[in-house]
Motif scaffolding. Structure first.
Motif, PDB file in Angstrom:
ATOM      1  N   TYR A 139     -68.941  -1.290  68.060  1.00 33.76           N
ATOM      2  CA  TYR A 139     -67.581  -1.053  67.562  1.00 33.76           C
ATOM      3  C   TYR A 139     -67.661  -0.022  66.433  1.00 33.76           C
ATOM      4  N   HIS A 140     -66.874   1.040  66.549  1.00 32.06           N
ATOM      5  CA  HIS A 140     -66.883   2.085  65.525  1.00 32.06           C
ATOM      6  C   HIS A 140     -65.453   2.340  65.044  1.00 32.06           C
ATOM      7  N   LEU A 141     -65.265   2.303  63.741  1.00 30.87           N
ATOM      8  CA  LEU A 141     -63.972   2.628  63.132  1.00 30.87           C
ATOM      9  C   LEU A 141     -64.064   4.025  62.533  1.00 30.87           C
ATOM     10  N   ILE A 142     -63.167   4.904  62.962  1.00 24.56           N
ATOM     11  CA  ILE A 142     -63.192   6.292  62.488  1.00 24.56           C
ATOM     12  C   ILE A 142     -62.101   6.485  61.440  1.00 24.56           C
ATOM     13  N   ASN A 143     -62.523   6.743  60.228  1.00 24.68           N
ATOM     14  CA  ASN A 143     -61.628   7.086  59.122  1.00 24.68           C
ATOM     15  C   ASN A 143     -62.366   8.080  58.221  1.00 24.68           C
ATOM     16  N   PHE A 144     -61.869   8.296  56.996  1.00 21.48           N
ATOM     17  CA  PHE A 144     -62.495   9.300  56.135  1.00 21.48           C
ATOM     18  C   PHE A 144     -63.859   8.876  55.600  1.00 21.48           C
ATOM     19  N   ARG A 145     -64.258   7.636  55.843  1.00 23.06           N
ATOM     20  CA  ARG A 145     -65.620   7.218  55.490  1.00 23.06           C
ATOM     21  C   ARG A 145     -66.652   7.842  56.430  1.00 23.06           C
ATOM     22  N   VAL A 146     -66.191   8.224  57.618  1.00 23.61           N
ATOM     23  CA  VAL A 146     -67.084   8.794  58.635  1.00 23.61           C
ATOM     24  C   VAL A 146     -67.031  10.322  58.519  1.00 23.61           C
ATOM     25  N   GLN A 147     -68.182  10.964  58.504  1.00 23.62           N
ATOM     26  CA  GLN A 147     -68.220  12.420  58.473  1.00 23.62           C
ATOM     27  C   GLN A 147     -67.592  12.989  59.741  1.00 23.62           C
TER      28      GLN A 147
END
Length: 218
Positions: free
Chosen positions: A63-71
């Motif tokens: 499970y991957h959450l994409i937000n501004f924490r992710v480059q």
């Protein structure tokens, strides 16, 4: 075959018939990439949307959450490798800006993943959408936003349609001359699989300024 789910919002869980077709369509369950609609608010983690999938018995290895924490580059790789891409509900405008800033739209269009969106996410999957204070946005001037454009229609999702049909018809009339608009409230879904469009729940079609309720097919 492309498979796209434009969802409303579900107060409890997916209806049984929706869960069944999702089970069939989501055969690859290696990873799900969930795209935040409020990418600076890290507590917005998609737990509600994930609970719908859990209840339907659809689990993923990753499970991957994409937000501004992710480059940005990592986010793009997650999209390219995802079995399912889920655009989460919440803030349509912020999610739209995030998709542009991280250059995710073209990658989502090219992906072979099953693409799902709930509420704001469903709106951003569509070709264009109207941002207007009459439709609940905190803006003074109405404008048309470009969505990802997975299919050549517009979506109004999770709006109190039944009590505002005249308002919605008037607000969306101009855009409906250009493309079909699928409008729905809660506990609804529009599934596009190949060239076939299926309907679950109370979904209305607005086309050339006319509005009609569609028959359920799921």
């Amino acid at each position: 075959m492309k498979t796209h789910y434009y969802l409303g919002w579900f107060n409890n869980f997916f209806p049984e018939n929706l869960g069944r077709v999702l089970q069939e369509d989501i055969s690859d369950r290696k990873s799900i990439a969930m795209i935040s609609s409020n990418p600076f608010f890290y507590e917005d983690d998609g737990s509600t949307e994930r609970s719908w999938l859990d209840q339907a018995g659809i689990m993923f290895d990753e499970y991957h959450l994409i937000n501004f924490r992710v480059q940005k580059e990592d986010a793009q790789t997650l999209i390219q490798n995802a079995s399912v891409i889920f655009l989460l509900g919440g803030n349509t405008i912020k999610q739209n800006g995030f998709l542009m800033e991280y250059e995710l739209s073209d990658l989502i269009k090219k992906s072979r993943a099953v693409v799902m969106g709930a509420s704001a996410g469903a709106i951003n999957m569509s070709a264009k959408w109207i941002c207007s204070k009459n439709l609940g946005y905190k803006v003074e001037i109405s404008s048309v936003y470009d969505g990802i454009g997975l299919d050549d229609f517009s979506v109004l999702s999770h709006f109190d349609l039944e009590n505002n049909i005249a308002l919605v018809q008037g607000e969306l009339s101009h855009l409906s001359e250009e493309m079909n608009i699928y409008a729905s409230n809660k506990d609804c879904a529009v599934r596009v699989k190949g060239d076939k469009i299926d309907i679950l729940g109370n979904v209305y079609l607005i086309s050339h300024s006319k509005i009609q309720k569609l028959d359920e097919t799921l």
